[in-house]
Design an enzyme around this catalytic site. Structure first.
Site, PDB file in Angstrom:
ATOM      1  N   SER A 115     -16.364  -3.309 -10.212  1.00 40.35           N
ATOM      2  CA  SER A 115     -17.458  -2.222  -9.426  1.00 40.35           C
ATOM      3  C   SER A 115     -18.819  -2.772 -10.158  1.00 40.35           C
ATOM      4  CB  SER A 115     -16.935  -0.987  -9.339  1.00 40.35           C
ATOM      5  OG  SER A 115     -18.084  -0.146  -9.210  1.00 40.35           O
TER       6      SER A 115
ATOM      7  N   LEU B 117     -22.673   7.766   0.843  1.00 34.42           N
ATOM      8  CA  LEU B 117     -23.859   8.040   1.921  1.00 34.42           C
ATOM      9  C   LEU B 117     -23.485   7.683   3.211  1.00 34.42           C
ATOM     10  CD1 LEU B 117     -26.841   8.727   2.146  1.00 34.42           C
ATOM     11  CD2 LEU B 117     -27.582   6.377   1.553  1.00 34.42           C
TER      12      LEU B 117
ATOM     13  N   ASP C 279       0.844  -1.217   0.051  1.00 34.69           N
ATOM     14  CA  ASP C 279       0.190  -0.020   0.009  1.00 34.69           C
ATOM     15  C   ASP C 279       0.773   1.259  -0.059  1.00 34.69           C
ATOM     16  OD1 ASP C 279      -1.869   1.830   0.611  1.00 34.69           O
ATOM     17  OD2 ASP C 279      -3.344   0.220   1.345  1.00 34.69           O
TER      18      ASP C 279
ATOM     19  N   LYS D 155     -12.421   1.179 -14.583  1.00 38.46           N
ATOM     20  CA  LYS D 155     -12.927  -0.474 -14.213  1.00 38.46           C
ATOM     21  C   LYS D 155     -13.216  -1.256 -15.337  1.00 38.46           C
ATOM     22  CE  LYS D 155     -12.591  -0.157  -9.528  1.00 38.46           C
ATOM     23  NZ  LYS D 155     -11.255  -0.557  -8.982  1.00 38.46           N
TER      24      LYS D 155
ATOM     25  N   TYR E  40     -13.521   7.157 -13.426  1.00 40.85           N
ATOM     26  CA  TYR E  40     -13.397   6.130 -12.517  1.00 40.85           C
ATOM     27  C   TYR E  40     -14.177   4.844 -13.383  1.00 40.85           C
ATOM     28  CZ  TYR E  40     -14.455   3.003  -8.732  1.00 40.85           C
ATOM     29  OH  TYR E  40     -14.328   1.953  -7.652  1.00 40.85           O
TER      30      TYR E  40
ATOM     31  N   PHE F 210     -21.253  -4.285  -5.194  1.00 41.55           N
ATOM     32  CA  PHE F 210     -22.210  -3.160  -5.229  1.00 41.55           C
ATOM     33  C   PHE F 210     -21.994  -2.289  -4.338  1.00 41.55           C
ATOM     34  CE2 PHE F 210     -25.335  -4.457  -8.617  1.00 41.55           C
ATOM     35  CZ  PHE F 210     -24.747  -5.378  -9.186  1.00 41.55           C
TER      36      PHE F 210
ATOM     37  N   ARG G 188     -28.432  14.545  -7.480  1.00 39.68           N
ATOM     38  CA  ARG G 188     -26.666  14.537  -7.628  1.00 39.68           C
ATOM     39  C   ARG G 188     -26.287  14.545  -9.349  1.00 39.68           C
ATOM     40  NH1 ARG G 188     -22.682  11.032  -4.038  1.00 39.68           N
ATOM     41  NH2 ARG G 188     -23.653   9.424  -5.216  1.00 39.68           N
TER      42      ARG G 188
ATOM     43  N   ALA H  21      -5.763  -2.024  -4.847  1.00 37.42           N
ATOM     44  CA  ALA H  21      -4.932  -0.819  -4.770  1.00 37.42           C
ATOM     45  C   ALA H  21      -5.476   0.163  -6.132  1.00 37.42           C
ATOM     46  CB  ALA H  21      -3.768  -0.808  -4.924  1.00 37.42           C
TER      47      ALA H  21
ATOM     48  N   VAL I 286     -30.057  14.678   1.115  1.00 40.81           N
ATOM     49  CA  VAL I 286     -30.539  13.606   0.369  1.00 40.81           C
ATOM     50  C   VAL I 286     -30.782  14.141  -1.218  1.00 40.81           C
ATOM     51  CG1 VAL I 286     -32.572  12.018   0.127  1.00 40.81           C
ATOM     52  CG2 VAL I 286     -31.542  12.590   2.263  1.00 40.81           C
TER      53      VAL I 286
HETATM   54  P1  NAD Z   1      -9.586   2.540  -0.419  1.00 37.76           P
HETATM   55  O1  NAD Z   1      -9.141   3.835  -0.826  1.00 37.76           O
HETATM   56  O2  NAD Z   1      -9.981   2.418   1.054  1.00 37.76           O
HETATM   57  O3  NAD Z   1      -8.456   1.485  -0.429  1.00 37.76           O
HETATM   58  C1  NAD Z   1      -7.701   1.211  -1.711  1.00 37.76           C
HETATM   59  C2  NAD Z   1      -6.137   1.371  -0.918  1.00 37.76           C
HETATM   60  O4  NAD Z   1      -5.367   1.267  -2.191  1.00 37.76           O
HETATM   61  C3  NAD Z   1      -5.809   2.528  -0.249  1.00 37.76           C
HETATM   62  O5  NAD Z   1      -5.325   1.938   1.003  1.00 37.76           O
HETATM   63  C4  NAD Z   1      -4.922   3.398  -1.037  1.00 37.76           C
HETATM   64  O6  NAD Z   1      -3.675   3.826  -0.312  1.00 37.76           O
HETATM   65  C5  NAD Z   1      -4.323   2.110  -1.892  1.00 37.76           C
HETATM   66  N1  NAD Z   1      -3.620   2.505  -3.149  1.00 37.76           N
HETATM   67  C6  NAD Z   1      -4.226   3.167  -4.236  1.00 37.76           C
HETATM   68  N2  NAD Z   1      -3.483   3.355  -5.399  1.00 37.76           N
HETATM   69  C7  NAD Z   1      -2.261   2.815  -4.843  1.00 37.76           C
HETATM   70  C8  NAD Z   1      -1.056   2.490  -5.566  1.00 37.76           C
HETATM   71  N3  NAD Z   1      -0.854   3.292  -7.006  1.00 37.76           N
HETATM   72  N4  NAD Z   1       0.050   1.764  -5.176  1.00 37.76           N
HETATM   73  C9  NAD Z   1      -0.270   1.381  -3.838  1.00 37.76           C
HETATM   74  N5  NAD Z   1      -1.448   1.404  -3.109  1.00 37.76           N
HETATM   75  C10 NAD Z   1      -2.079   2.201  -3.656  1.00 37.76           C
HETATM   76  O7  NAD Z   1     -10.740   1.917  -1.177  1.00 37.76           O
HETATM   77  P2  NAD Z   1     -11.661   0.634  -1.071  1.00 37.76           P
HETATM   78  O8  NAD Z   1     -13.330   1.201  -0.608  1.00 37.76           O
HETATM   79  O9  NAD Z   1     -11.092  -0.383   0.042  1.00 37.76           O
HETATM   80  O10 NAD Z   1     -11.864  -0.052  -2.436  1.00 37.76           O
HETATM   81  C11 NAD Z   1     -10.921  -0.931  -2.867  1.00 37.76           C
HETATM   82  C12 NAD Z   1     -11.072  -1.405  -4.229  1.00 37.76           C
HETATM   83  O11 NAD Z   1     -12.560  -1.724  -4.273  1.00 37.76           O
HETATM   84  C13 NAD Z   1     -10.618  -0.231  -5.235  1.00 37.76           C
HETATM   85  O12 NAD Z   1     -10.324  -0.854  -6.442  1.00 37.76           O
HETATM   86  C14 NAD Z   1     -11.967   0.252  -5.484  1.00 37.76           C
HETATM   87  O13 NAD Z   1     -12.166   1.020  -6.678  1.00 37.76           O
HETATM   88  C15 NAD Z   1     -12.992  -0.879  -5.422  1.00 37.76           C
HETATM   89  N6  NAD Z   1     -14.309  -0.502  -5.297  1.00 37.76           N
HETATM   90  C16 NAD Z   1     -14.697  -0.057  -4.204  1.00 37.76           C
HETATM   91  C17 NAD Z   1     -16.085   0.316  -3.951  1.00 37.76           C
HETATM   92  C18 NAD Z   1     -16.566   1.054  -2.675  1.00 37.76           C
HETATM   93  O14 NAD Z   1     -17.550   1.645  -2.557  1.00 37.76           O
HETATM   94  N7  NAD Z   1     -15.943   1.461  -1.687  1.00 37.76           N
HETATM   95  C19 NAD Z   1     -17.050  -0.191  -4.685  1.00 37.76           C
HETATM   96  C20 NAD Z   1     -16.748  -0.846  -5.938  1.00 37.76           C
HETATM   97  C21 NAD Z   1     -15.298  -1.061  -6.054  1.00 37.76           C
HETATM   98  C1  UD1 Z   2     -20.680   5.847  -5.855  1.00 34.96           C
HETATM   99  C2  UD1 Z   2     -20.069   5.556  -7.381  1.00 34.96           C
HETATM  100  C3  UD1 Z   2     -19.665   4.098  -7.836  1.00 34.96           C
HETATM  101  C4  UD1 Z   2     -18.707   3.843  -6.565  1.00 34.96           C
HETATM  102  C5  UD1 Z   2     -19.331   3.822  -5.280  1.00 34.96           C
HETATM  103  C6  UD1 Z   2     -18.182   3.560  -4.182  1.00 34.96           C
HETATM  104  C7  UD1 Z   2     -21.367   7.327  -8.639  1.00 34.96           C
HETATM  105  C8  UD1 Z   2     -22.452   7.344  -9.663  1.00 34.96           C
HETATM  106  N1  UD1 Z   2     -21.395   6.026  -8.304  1.00 34.96           N
HETATM  107  O1  UD1 Z   2     -21.736   4.738  -5.923  1.00 34.96           O
HETATM  108  O2  UD1 Z   2     -19.156   4.090  -8.852  1.00 34.96           O
HETATM  109  O3  UD1 Z   2     -18.426   2.460  -6.796  1.00 34.96           O
HETATM  110  O4  UD1 Z   2     -19.844   5.296  -4.993  1.00 34.96           O
HETATM  111  O5  UD1 Z   2     -17.230   4.609  -4.054  1.00 34.96           O
HETATM  112  O6  UD1 Z   2     -20.970   8.102  -8.060  1.00 34.96           O
HETATM  113  N2  UD1 Z   2     -26.570  10.116  -1.302  1.00 34.96           N
HETATM  114  C9  UD1 Z   2     -27.170  11.340  -0.873  1.00 34.96           C
HETATM  115  N3  UD1 Z   2     -26.631  12.056   0.156  1.00 34.96           N
HETATM  116  C10 UD1 Z   2     -24.991  11.954   0.039  1.00 34.96           C
HETATM  117  C11 UD1 Z   2     -24.460  10.822  -0.424  1.00 34.96           C
HETATM  118  C12 UD1 Z   2     -25.087  10.051  -1.278  1.00 34.96           C
HETATM  119  O7  UD1 Z   2     -28.522  11.346  -0.919  1.00 34.96           O
HETATM  120  O8  UD1 Z   2     -24.545  12.712   0.905  1.00 34.96           O
HETATM  121  C13 UD1 Z   2     -27.057   9.346  -2.185  1.00 34.96           C
HETATM  122  C14 UD1 Z   2     -26.810   9.190  -3.624  1.00 34.96           C
HETATM  123  O9  UD1 Z   2     -27.555   9.802  -4.382  1.00 34.96           O
HETATM  124  C15 UD1 Z   2     -27.228   7.709  -4.081  1.00 34.96           C
HETATM  125  C16 UD1 Z   2     -26.919   6.958  -2.647  1.00 34.96           C
HETATM  126  O10 UD1 Z   2     -27.192   8.036  -1.740  1.00 34.96           O
HETATM  127  O11 UD1 Z   2     -28.527   7.436  -4.317  1.00 34.96           O
HETATM  128  C17 UD1 Z   2     -25.564   6.191  -2.461  1.00 34.96           C
HETATM  129  O12 UD1 Z   2     -24.589   7.110  -2.714  1.00 34.96           O
HETATM  130  P1  UD1 Z   2     -22.997   6.829  -2.602  1.00 34.96           P
HETATM  131  O13 UD1 Z   2     -22.814   6.173  -1.357  1.00 34.96           O
HETATM  132  O14 UD1 Z   2     -22.332   7.937  -3.181  1.00 34.96           O
HETATM  133  O15 UD1 Z   2     -22.691   5.630  -3.714  1.00 34.96           O
HETATM  134  P2  UD1 Z   2     -23.171   5.430  -5.221  1.00 34.96           P
HETATM  135  O16 UD1 Z   2     -23.577   6.783  -5.886  1.00 34.96           O
HETATM  136  O17 UD1 Z   2     -24.193   4.469  -5.338  1.00 34.96           O
END
Ligand code: NAD
Ligand code: UD1
Length: 345
Positions: free
Chosen positions: A130, A205, A37, A159, A155, A183, A300, A87, A222
């Protein structure tokens, strides 16, 4: 008798939100873990917390994976049976402002890590994808055969590109690989020691809800109540991060046991249930006995109306299921936020 070790897994991004929970579940299931990391979106103290929960010492490489030479050093240092690649940069908003940064980091790090595993005796590769790869789907719930629609953000595009690169790599090099299409991961580990650590004002959210409840933010906004959904607010498939972590263990077991049917497989990882924003707020308020100040504001930009998974294929094939409900997600998220405040982090 010593314990049986199932193998050593390299977890990139292992100090991040999902990576840290996955390290805990991998160790619980009998794997050894190494983490890379660069701390761009995580804190070093998470390493101590993972060690505290598991009672295991974990080797940690502070390396930026876009630096191929550094990443290769790590592969020369240890033999990994398998790699899980978390990462990446993950802020949709930031990716719209700085697309180049997202392509360089997210696509560049996949290319580098694949170069490393190609020449090594690594059994397989698991990638964090994702549901965003589906764009705004035409049919709900979304199955794995739903097409990739137009990416809603840079972003999302990273993916889609990474999945295509990995598919080609897996087929050409006969390195079985799995993409897990998450999801909406929320919640935290039961210990309250690890959870989501957003930098600055959260976009998502649930961190916004918990930060509002603790008093860091004044009010939740919201984003829209005029969608064609049950109560007018958008619907998502929220999944507990520990269920998601367990899905990774299932994917790793599948690759380690050479059970894959194709070189490249991909799975939806969700609960299969859709909840509206207001339902999430109500659950949070009810289980935690906290009143949440919020206003309904305009939509949004870039938000889709509804998305939730069809998870039949992952349940059957990965022998996995999501067992934690929305209330547990909201309870654990709140415990984490409160503990974070107590620890002054
Ligand atoms: P996060 O930011 O908490 O974790 C990602 C980690 O990767 C961090 O610790 C960051 O420091 C490290 N990192 C980033 N770029 C790097 C690099 N070049 N070299 C080394 N380390 C690096 O994110 P997360 O929520 O744990 O997400 C993990 C994975 O899941 C990501 O690929 C993200 O796109 C994917 N994902 C997340 C969500 C979500 O809602 N959290 C949803 C769908 C997919
Ligand atoms: C978003 C990303 C998705 C990503 C995920 C995790 C978009 C379009 N999609 O998903 O690609 O994988 O985050 O990082 O941005 N909401 C509110 N108030 C807030 C925040 C969110 O009402 O302050 C609502 C949003 O309108 C949405 C729901 O909550 O309907 C979930 O939002 P969020 O947690 O940001 O996730 P996604 O938008 O689904």
């Amino acid at each position: 008798m010593g314990k049986i070790v199932k193998g050593r897994i390299l977890v990139t991004g292992g100090l991040g939100y999902i990576g840290s929970h996955t390290c805990v579940e991998l160790i619980r299931s009998g794997y050894e873990v190494s983490i890379i990391d660069n701390l761009v979106n995580s804190e070093r103290f998470i390493l101590d917390r993972i060690e505290k929960i598991t009672g295991e010492k974990i080797d940690f490489y502070e390396i930026d994976i876009t630096d191929l030479t550094q990443t290769m050093i790590c592969f020369n240092d240890k033999k990994f049976d398998l790699v899980i690649h978390f990462a990446a940069l993950k802020s949709v908003n930031e990716s719209i402002k700085f697309p180049d940064r997202y392509f360089k980091n997210n696509v560049g790090s996949v290319e580098n890590i694949l170069k490393c595993i190609k020449s090594e005796d690594v059994k397989g590769f698991v990638f964090s994808s994702s549901c965003t790869v589906y764009g705004q789907p035409d049919i709900l719930p979304v199955t794995e055969s739903s097409p990739f629609k137009k990416a809603e953000s840079p972003y999302a595009e990273t993916k889609q590109i990474c999945e295509k690169i990995i598919k080609e790599f897996a087929i050409i090099n006969k390195k079985p690989s799995i993409s897990l299409r998450y999801f909406n991961p929320v919640g935290a580990h039961d210990s309250g020691l690890i959870g989501e650590l957003p930098r600055g004002v959260p976009d998502n959210l649930v961190p916004f809800i918990t930060q509002t409840a603790i008093g860091k933010r004044e009010k939740l906004k919201v984003f829209g109540d005029d969608y064609s959904t049950k109560d007018g607010t958008p619907v998502r498939d929220y999944i507990h991060v520990v269920d998601l972590a367990e899905a990774h263990v299932s994917a790793v077991d599948r690759l380690m046991n050479e059970e894959t049917n194709e070189s490249y497989e991909f799975f939806n990882i969700g609960t299969g249930k859709g909840y509206s924003v207001l339902e999430v707020i109500k659950s949070f308020e009810r289980v935690n006995k906290v009143q949440l100040p919020y206003d309904i504001v305009g939509r949004r930009q870039g938000d889709i109306e509804s998305i939730y998974s069809d998870n039949k294929f992952s349940k059957q094939t990965l022998n996995w299921r999501a067992s934690r409900d929305l209330d547990q997600m909201m309870k654990s998220a709140w415990i984490w936020e409160k503990k974070l405040k107590e620890s002054g982090s």
